[in-house]
Design an enzyme around this catalytic site. Structure first.
Site, short mmCIF file in Angstrom:
data_model
loop_
_atom_site.label_atom_id
_atom_site.label_comp_id
_atom_site.label_asym_id
_atom_site.label_seq_id
_atom_site.Cartn_x
_atom_site.Cartn_y
_atom_site.Cartn_z
N SER A 512 63.76 -30.77 43.40
CA SER A 512 62.95 -30.23 42.16
C SER A 512 63.69 -29.29 41.17
O SER A 512 64.78 -28.56 41.91
CB SER A 512 61.78 -29.93 41.88
OG SER A 512 61.44 -28.49 41.75
N TYR A 525 55.80 -22.15 44.77
CA TYR A 525 56.59 -23.29 44.67
C TYR A 525 57.96 -23.15 44.76
O TYR A 525 58.85 -23.37 45.56
CB TYR A 525 56.23 -23.99 43.43
CG TYR A 525 56.67 -25.31 43.35
CD1 TYR A 525 56.12 -26.52 44.29
CD2 TYR A 525 57.75 -25.70 42.31
CE1 TYR A 525 56.62 -27.73 44.04
CE2 TYR A 525 58.28 -27.02 42.11
CZ TYR A 525 57.73 -27.93 43.08
OH TYR A 525 58.25 -29.45 42.85
#
Ligand code: ZN
Length: 635
Positions: A512, A525
């Site tokens: 990501s 995250y």
């Protein structure tokens, strides 16, 4: 009234439903009738099963009509090569565009009876593949049957059968090959076929002592996990193979015969089987790699069947279907061998006949008709978090590119595999990437099903939201359990198998955009994803010498089908940017350099690049799929 082709289909279905008669495209049937030619004149034709079609699922167009007035004069010839025969038969087709008629067409055409049925029935093979085969067949059938000594299928065999034909006989047994029956109708030919095969079965039951299986062995559990990948690696020298494993009681019992090694090295039961199974299985005693090397040096090809007493049988093919065909044939071969051994000793084609059958041009011709291999053909790809979103799109893409895919997810991923066509081309496994046991079990299943793994897309992830001062410890730990520990457990299991295989591999991490451009309020995250990125680099460092590549995909802002973008998450991000939630996709699009929306379907292209040999020289790299985000440029 049923049409002639309907009668043939009906007969085919009944034969095809019985796997002791025909397997996987084996056997053939025909019916002589009349049909109008191009000018409307009624001519004599024969409808014959097309080459390679499968009896249990055959349809009308797979019975091409051949002109008998063209075929009749061939009886006068002394010989005809296979090439000449194929060429000639192509010109006998009533419909020039029709499928190729069976390679045993002349055998049917030369018999002066309406309906002919030919199979390689197990029970007949058990009788004809014995020492003193003629005597065994006579003992069972008396003089009611005609027997023909073994000859390679082709023109000469067809003529010999025609010359030996006697309408009063019940049928013709082709030694080491199969059975022919006939009748006025397909129904009659079928009934005669069944009567003869059941007589043979009863004879075997009467005379064959039950399989003397020696001591029933305690079922060993010796690291299937380590044997199969090493074996698959050794077998995948020129091209990757898919394995099928069978450790059913029947297989283990057969392999526990004291003479198992000897009887499995005698050869295939009929020429029809050799193309699939090759002549000899590998009887595995020591390590897989040297055993396969030795086999290769001796036979000039790798084995299709690998037998290991106490463990089971592997069969190998270019895909799972091919491995299944070999599997099914050899399961029947085991029964034939068992019966023939009890009847006096299994014997089969001699070296010369077997060599010819193995290199039979007419049959190997079929292989040249196969379509070009797809990019991931022969590869096994395991994808995590694949029940939805990016993972799902990657699984479907890889399957379309020829991979056998193992679709894993915490949620049931069977909806995804239901979209993937082809025999054993996909399996779904529920797996929790944060659980060591769950990950190990999933990879064991992968090894059991296909023999190993080549590509892993470590995709599963979780997100949480909140500034550090309010972030609950549980959210932080959950992020690390999945986004860090999960990738570690998956990568570790993959590396172990890939090293055993010794054929390299590719591990693709869905990292990501946050790795290069972390976001505030995304602490758990972003930090856990940073650890994943570093893990990928370590895999690249440690995997390099083994040909194991590790790379990262960095997608961003993919809304469709993603569980990441829950309504709650959308609301919170929208609030952070001071916009309405439904404006979020627009907001992200306008933020990209290309002013484009990135969808889940954009990621699989990049994943395919990293998974396949197209990126063979790339490891430790990062590939954004984000429409261009300046802050996220890899550096
Ligand atoms: Zn045949």
């Amino acid at each position: 009234m049923t049409t002639v082709v309907e009668q043939l289909i009906e007969q085919s279905r009944r034969v095809g439903a019985n796997d002791s008669l025909v397997l996987w495209g084996g056997g053939n049937n025909s019916l002589k009738t009349t049909a109008p030619d191009l000018l409307g004149r009624s001519i004599e034709v024969m409808l014959i099963k097309s080459s390679g079609s499968d009896m249990k699922s055959i349809v009308a167009k797979q019975f091409p009509a051949v002109r008998l007035d063209y075929i009749a004069p061939l009886r006068q010839r002394d010989d005809m090569t296979d090439d000449e025969m194929v060429d000639y038969l192509a010109r006998c087709l009533l419909d020039p565009g029709g499928p190729r008629p069976s390679i045993e067409t002349l055998l049917h055409a030369f018999l002066p009876v309406p309906s002919v049925l030919h199979t390689h029935a197990d029970a007949i093979l058990a009788l004809t593949n014995t020492r003193g085969r003629e005597a065994t067949v006579r003992k069972c059938f008396g003089d009611s049957l005609i027997t023909i000594p073994y000859r390679q299928p082709g023109f000469r065999l067809s003529r010999e059968v025609a010359e030996a034909f006697d309408a009063k006989a019940e049928g013709i047994v082709l030694m080491n090959h199969g059975l022919i029956t006939w009748g006025d109708t397909p129904q009659q030919a079928f009934e005669r076929h069944m009567a003869l095969t059941s007589r043979a079965e009863k004879f075997i039951d009467r005379h064959g002592a039950p399989a003397s299986a020696g001591e029933s062995q305690a079922r060993l559990k010796p690291g299937l996990h380590s044997i199969a990948p090493a074996l698959r690696g050794a077998l995948s020298k020129d091209r990757k193979v898919i394995l099928e494993f069978d450790d059913s009681p029947e297989v283990l019992e057969f392999l526990s015969r004291p003479d198992a090694e000897r009887v499995t090295q005698i050869g295939a039961a009929t020429p029809d089987h050799i193309l699939h199974t090759k002549r000899f299985p590998l009887f595995l005693k020591g390590d897989a790699a040297p055993a396969v090397e030795e086999y290769l040096a001796k036979h000039g090809h790798t084995p299709r069947i690998i037998l290991k007493p106490g463990v089971g049988m592997w069969t190998a093919g270019k895909d799972a279907r091919a491995a299944r065909i070999v599997h099914d044939i050899y399961r029947h071969t085991m029964q034939i061998i068992t019966a023939a051994e009890a009847l006096g000793g299994y014997e089969t084609l001699n070296d010369k006949d077997a060599y010819e059958a193995e290199h039979w041009e007419l049959e190997t011709f079929k292989l040249t008709l196969l379509p070009k291999e797809k990019e991931l053909a022969g590869q096994v790809a395991l994808i995590t978090g694949a029940a939805s979103g990016i993972g799902r799109a990657i699984a479907l893409k890889f399957a379309a590119e020829g991979a056998h895919v193992v679709v894993t997810d915490l949620a049931d991923p069977s909806e995804v595999t239901a979209h993937i066509e082809g025999l054993r081309r996909a399996i779904s496994i529920k797996m929790d990437v944060s659980s060591e046991e769950s990950v190990e079990r999933a990879f064991e299943t992968c090894v059991r099903e296909y023999g190993g793994v080549d590509v892993v897309v470590s995709n599963a992830g979780v997100s949480s939201f909140g500034t550090l001062d309010v972030l609950p410890l549980a959210d932080w730990e959950k992020a690390f359990a999945v986004n860090t520990r999960g990738h570690f457990l998956v990568a570790r299991a993959a590396i172990r198998i890939m090293k055993e295989q010794g054929r390299g591999g590719s591990i693709v991490f869905n990292a990501s955009k946050n790795v290069t451009a972390p976001g505030k309020e995304f602490g758990a995250y972003s930090v856990s994803k940073a650890a994943e990125a570093q893990l990928c680099r370590i895999v690249a460092l440690e995997g390099g010498e083994f040909g194991i590549r590790a790379n990262m995909l960095n997608p961003d802002a993919i809304f469709d089908g993603s569980r990441f973008w829950s309504d709650e998450m959308r609301a919170m991000r929208a609030q952070a940017y001071g916009i309405e939630a439904d404006r979020l996709p627009d907001y992200y699009r306008n933020r990209t350099l290309l002013k484009t929306t990135v969808t889940a379907d954009d990621v699989p292209e990049a994943a395919l690049f990293l998974a396949s040999s197209r990126s063979a020289k790339t490891t430790g790299a990062m590939l954004p799929v984000d429409g261009g985000v300046r802050e996220a440029f890899p550096r």
